[in-house]
Design a protein around this motif. Structure first.
Motif, PDB file in Angstrom:
ATOM      1  N   ASN A   1      33.493  46.250  41.909  1.00 52.99           N
ATOM      2  CA  ASN A   1      33.176  46.283  40.479  1.00 52.99           C
ATOM      3  C   ASN A   1      32.551  44.958  40.038  1.00 52.99           C
ATOM      4  O   ASN A   1      31.690  44.918  39.167  1.00 52.99           O
ATOM      5  CB  ASN A   1      34.430  46.545  39.638  1.00 52.99           C
ATOM      6  N   ALA A   2      33.006  43.873  40.649  1.00 58.96           N
ATOM      7  CA  ALA A   2      32.495  42.546  40.297  1.00 58.96           C
ATOM      8  C   ALA A   2      31.222  42.192  41.068  1.00 58.96           C
ATOM      9  O   ALA A   2      30.376  41.450  40.574  1.00 58.96           O
ATOM     10  CB  ALA A   2      33.567  41.489  40.561  1.00 58.96           C
ATOM     11  N   LEU A   3      31.067  42.760  42.274  1.00 61.27           N
ATOM     12  CA  LEU A   3      29.971  42.343  43.147  1.00 61.27           C
ATOM     13  C   LEU A   3      28.736  43.239  43.083  1.00 61.27           C
ATOM     14  O   LEU A   3      27.623  42.772  43.313  1.00 61.27           O
ATOM     15  CB  LEU A   3      30.463  42.277  44.603  1.00 61.27           C
ATOM     16  N   HIS A   4      28.919  44.537  42.789  1.00 57.33           N
ATOM     17  CA  HIS A   4      27.807  45.487  42.811  1.00 57.33           C
ATOM     18  C   HIS A   4      27.539  46.035  41.414  1.00 57.33           C
ATOM     19  O   HIS A   4      28.456  46.574  40.777  1.00 57.33           O
ATOM     20  CB  HIS A   4      28.103  46.651  43.757  1.00 57.33           C
ATOM     21  N   ASP A   5      26.312  45.922  40.964  1.00 61.57           N
ATOM     22  CA  ASP A   5      25.960  46.429  39.635  1.00 61.57           C
ATOM     23  C   ASP A   5      26.260  47.917  39.490  1.00 61.57           C
ATOM     24  O   ASP A   5      26.644  48.371  38.413  1.00 61.57           O
ATOM     25  CB  ASP A   5      24.469  46.173  39.363  1.00 61.57           C
TER      26      ASP A   5
ATOM     27  N   PHE B   1      28.683  49.606  40.432  1.00 61.80           N
ATOM     28  CA  PHE B   1      30.091  49.901  40.172  1.00 61.80           C
ATOM     29  C   PHE B   1      30.646  49.129  38.971  1.00 61.80           C
ATOM     30  O   PHE B   1      31.829  49.238  38.669  1.00 61.80           O
ATOM     31  CB  PHE B   1      30.933  49.570  41.407  1.00 61.80           C
ATOM     32  N   ARG B   2      29.791  48.351  38.308  1.00 65.10           N
ATOM     33  CA  ARG B   2      30.281  47.481  37.235  1.00 65.10           C
ATOM     34  C   ARG B   2      30.925  48.263  36.086  1.00 65.10           C
ATOM     35  O   ARG B   2      31.888  47.809  35.474  1.00 65.10           O
ATOM     36  CB  ARG B   2      29.128  46.618  36.712  1.00 65.10           C
ATOM     37  N   ASP B   3      30.395  49.442  35.800  1.00 65.77           N
ATOM     38  CA  ASP B   3      30.900  50.231  34.668  1.00 65.77           C
ATOM     39  C   ASP B   3      31.778  51.396  35.102  1.00 65.77           C
ATOM     40  O   ASP B   3      32.039  52.313  34.315  1.00 65.77           O
ATOM     41  CB  ASP B   3      29.715  50.748  33.835  1.00 65.77           C
TER      42      ASP B   3
ATOM     43  N   PRO C   1      34.975  53.599  35.691  1.00 70.44           N
ATOM     44  CA  PRO C   1      36.261  53.626  34.968  1.00 70.44           C
ATOM     45  C   PRO C   1      37.433  53.181  35.830  1.00 70.44           C
ATOM     46  O   PRO C   1      38.453  52.717  35.323  1.00 70.44           O
ATOM     47  CB  PRO C   1      36.394  55.104  34.571  1.00 70.44           C
ATOM     48  N   GLY C   2      37.293  53.295  37.147  1.00 72.46           N
ATOM     49  CA  GLY C   2      38.351  52.866  38.059  1.00 72.46           C
ATOM     50  C   GLY C   2      37.894  51.689  38.904  1.00 72.46           C
ATOM     51  O   GLY C   2      36.821  51.123  38.692  1.00 72.46           O
ATOM     52  N   THR C   3      38.720  51.330  39.875  1.00 71.31           N
ATOM     53  CA  THR C   3      38.440  50.184  40.741  1.00 71.31           C
ATOM     54  C   THR C   3      37.856  50.665  42.062  1.00 71.31           C
ATOM     55  O   THR C   3      38.347  51.637  42.648  1.00 71.31           O
ATOM     56  CB  THR C   3      39.733  49.392  41.003  1.00 71.31           C
ATOM     57  N   VAL C   4      36.811  49.979  42.514  1.00 73.32           N
ATOM     58  CA  VAL C   4      36.199  50.285  43.803  1.00 73.32           C
ATOM     59  C   VAL C   4      36.371  49.061  44.706  1.00 73.32           C
ATOM     60  O   VAL C   4      35.958  47.952  44.346  1.00 73.32           O
ATOM     61  CB  VAL C   4      34.699  50.630  43.666  1.00 73.32           C
TER      62      VAL C   4
END
Length: 204
Positions: free
Chosen positions: A43-47, A49-51, A53-56
């Motif tokens: 979520n922090a590293l890939h655009d 996954f930034r939005d 709703p859950g954690t990747v």
């Protein structure tokens, strides 16, 4: 051909909720005597996954030969358990999707003596430069970081070759922690003593 390689297991998990992961990249050890691993907050590293709703999360296991034969569901359970050891909030989260990629002999096995076999970035072709784990760099980085740094170094060589563009700024590696510096000095001193008192042909 003198460079070794290790098996890698790359696992990506999608969780049903947001979990606070303090750092985007986390190197882990102590879970197994033979396998090291790193997990990444995508979520922090890939655009892409930034939005979400859950954690990747991506978890990469090195020297993973004993994990590769496991079934996907066994791997997912193992990874969630280890993640929960690091961040307890993973224990209550639900995995809603997953991916496990098995890569046999896919990553360089950095070991004492391997540096001499690494390849230079400059080749016999004027316009061909190399980057990656098996390429020499004085930067001091390794693994994913080394691939990235040698890529920047190769790009800078291209810019120098053609005289077009602006060179990338490569951030130096932080200084070793004090106990690592002390250990390195002790090792160098011991090696120098060994060479003084033991003939070269007795040394490996």
């Amino acid at each position: 051909m003198n460079l070794g390689a290790v098996d890698v297991l790359a696992v990506r998990l999608w969780f049903d909720r947001q979990i606070d992961i303090p750092l985007p990249s986390n190197a882990c050890f102590g879970f197994s005597s033979t396998t090291g691993w790193t997990f990444f907050d995508l979520n922090a590293l890939h655009d892409e996954f930034r939005d979400e709703p859950g954690t990747v999360v991506e978890a990469d296991f090195y020297h993973a030969n004993q994990l590769i034969p496991l079934k996907d569901e066994e791997i997912v359970s193992l990874v969630q358990r280890d993640l929960a050891t690091c961040i307890p909030a993973f224990r209550e989260a639900k995995v809603i999707d997953s991916s496990a990629i098995r890569l046999s002999r896919a990553v360089t096995h950095f070991a004492p003596g391997s540096y001499q076999y690494l390849l230079p970035a400059v080749t016999s072709y004027d316009n061909v430069f190399m980057s990656g784990d098996w390429v020499v760099t004085r930067h001091g980085s390794w693994s994913q970081e080394k691939a990235y740094v040698t890529g920047l170094e190769a790009a800078n060589l291209v810019i120098s070759r053609f005289g077009i563009g602006n060179k990338a700024v490569i951030i130096p590696v932080e200084a070793d922690e004090p106990h690592i510096q002390i250990g390195r000095k002790i090792n160098q001193f011991t090696r120098s003593l060994t060479k003084t008192f033991i003939p070269d042909f007795w040394l490996p």
